[in-house]
Design an enzyme around this catalytic site. Structure first.
Site, PDB file in Angstrom:
ATOM      1  N   ALA A   1      80.536  55.158  22.796  1.00 51.29           N
ATOM      2  CA  ALA A   1      79.867  55.816  21.662  1.00 51.29           C
ATOM      3  C   ALA A   1      78.801  56.789  22.166  1.00 51.29           C
ATOM      4  CB  ALA A   1      79.237  54.766  20.743  1.00 51.29           C
ATOM      5  N   SER A   2      78.058  56.360  23.174  1.00 54.52           N
ATOM      6  CA  SER A   2      76.977  57.232  23.684  1.00 54.52           C
ATOM      7  C   SER A   2      77.552  58.494  24.317  1.00 54.52           C
ATOM      8  CB  SER A   2      76.102  56.477  24.694  1.00 54.52           C
ATOM      9  OG  SER A   2      76.797  56.245  25.906  1.00 54.52           O
TER      10      SER A   2
ATOM     11  N   TYR B   1      78.775  52.315  25.557  1.00 60.68           N
ATOM     12  CA  TYR B   1      78.916  53.436  26.498  1.00 60.68           C
ATOM     13  C   TYR B   1      79.825  54.535  25.925  1.00 60.68           C
ATOM     14  CZ  TYR B   1      79.554  55.745  31.040  1.00 60.68           C
ATOM     15  OH  TYR B   1      79.582  56.663  32.063  1.00 60.68           O
TER      16      TYR B   1
ATOM     17  N   ASN C   1      61.108  58.597  32.586  1.00 62.02           N
ATOM     18  CA  ASN C   1      62.087  57.811  31.833  1.00 62.02           C
ATOM     19  C   ASN C   1      62.558  58.695  30.682  1.00 62.02           C
ATOM     20  OD1 ASN C   1      63.388  56.094  30.059  1.00 62.02           O
ATOM     21  ND2 ASN C   1      62.061  54.357  30.525  1.00 62.02           N
TER      22      ASN C   1
END
Ligand SMILES: NC(=O)c1ccc[n+]([C@@H]2O[C@H](COP(=O)([O-])OP(=O)(O)OC[C@H]3O[C@@H](n4cnc5c(N)ncnc54)[C@H](O)[C@@H]3O)[C@@H](O)[C@H]2O)c1
Length: 255
Positions: A161-162, A159, A67
């Site tokens: 911004a990421s 999304y 992860n």
């Protein structure tokens, strides 16, 4: 097919889905002779991806459950790569998630979840990988951003911004790792039909392929994104670092 990546070890995150971009990128690097380390959440699925790569391309492949939001998972993955292959030449930060909603309805949890995977995941995996990839003195890192990070999309505050943050990280990594001749770039895909985007409502998918939205009038193919990643990993890109390439059928012309 030229074997230009023979002797290179490449790690691709988010590579479990047979129709995903991570798998297409892994396929392309393997087809040019790279040894593949594929990483995703589920061990069984990523083992299958590694087996498929070995069978299809006759290369060595290793599947690791990891992860990317967990620093210990990223460290373990890199330790395994070191133990099994002794080096890392190429890192492709591809793992990503979507959780769309309008700003007024988006929960803080959904904002954090998307930022965690798409932005912090790139930071954590790259940080862990520095232990190995900086030693290569010729490493390549390719981050998968999105046109959404360039244009800003309604419904995608988290999304967009990421993915904009991924471009900023790309520039920081490019500057910090240049002394070790590690080149870092990003690819900004437009709309490609994968498990991720297949979940979008039909009317959104229809809108995304509208000729007014995509000048080339069709979604992208997985292989077309893989071509850009392969280019950044190749000798042809030996003087390119800290930039991004849109592969979007013209959707974000001018950005
Ligand atoms: N499909 C598109 O239209 C499109 C457009 C622009 C950018 N992208 C980006 O391309 C990348 C691949 O997307 P895709 O369309 O192939 O989607 P996908 O859902 O098929 O692939 C994403 C993979 O990431 C894995 N993943 C999710 N969270 C993870 C975590 N915490 N740790 C490790 N793995 C994790 C998922 O299990 C999945 O296999 C993503 O970063 C996405 O944002 C996709």
């Amino acid at each position: 097919m030229s074997k230009e990546f023979e002797g290179k070890v490449a790690l691709v995150t988010g590579a479990a889905s047979p129709i995903g971009l991570g798998r297409a990128i892994s396929n392309r690097l393997a087809s040019h002779g790279a040894t593949l380390v594929v990483v995703d959440l589920n061990q069984e699925k990523i083992d299958q991806a590694a087996k498929d790569l070995e069978n299809q391309y006759g290369i060595k492949a290793l599947g690791i459950a990891c992860n990317v939001t967990k620093p210990e998972d990223c460290d373990n993955a890199i330790t395994k790569v070191k133990d099994v292959f002794g080096k890392l030449d190429i890192l492709v930060n591809n793992a990503g998630v979507l959780k769309d909603n309008l700003v007024m309805r988006m929960s803080e949890a959904d904002f954090d979840f998307v930022m965690d995977v798409n932005c912090k995941g790139v930071f954590l995996m790259t940080k862990s990988a520095t232990k190995l990839i900086l030693k290569a003195e010729s490493g390549r890192i390719v981050n998968i951003s999105s046109v959404s990070g360039l244009t800003g999309q309604p419904g995608q505050a988290n999304y967009s911004a990421s993915k904009a943050a991924v471009i900023a990280l790309t520039k920081v990594f490019a500057r910090e790792f240049s002394g070790r001749n590690v080149l870092v770039n990003a690819v900004c895909p437009g709309f490609v039909i994968t498990e991720m985007t297949g979940k979008l409502p039909d009317e959104v998918q229809k809108k995304l392929t509208d000729p007014a939205v995509i000048p080339l009038k069709r979604p992208g193919k997985q292989e077309e994104i893989a071509s850009a990643v392969k280019f950044f990993c190749s000798d042809d890109a030996s003087y390119i670092t800290g930039t991004y390439l849109r592969v979007d059928g013209g959707a974000a012309i001018g950005m």
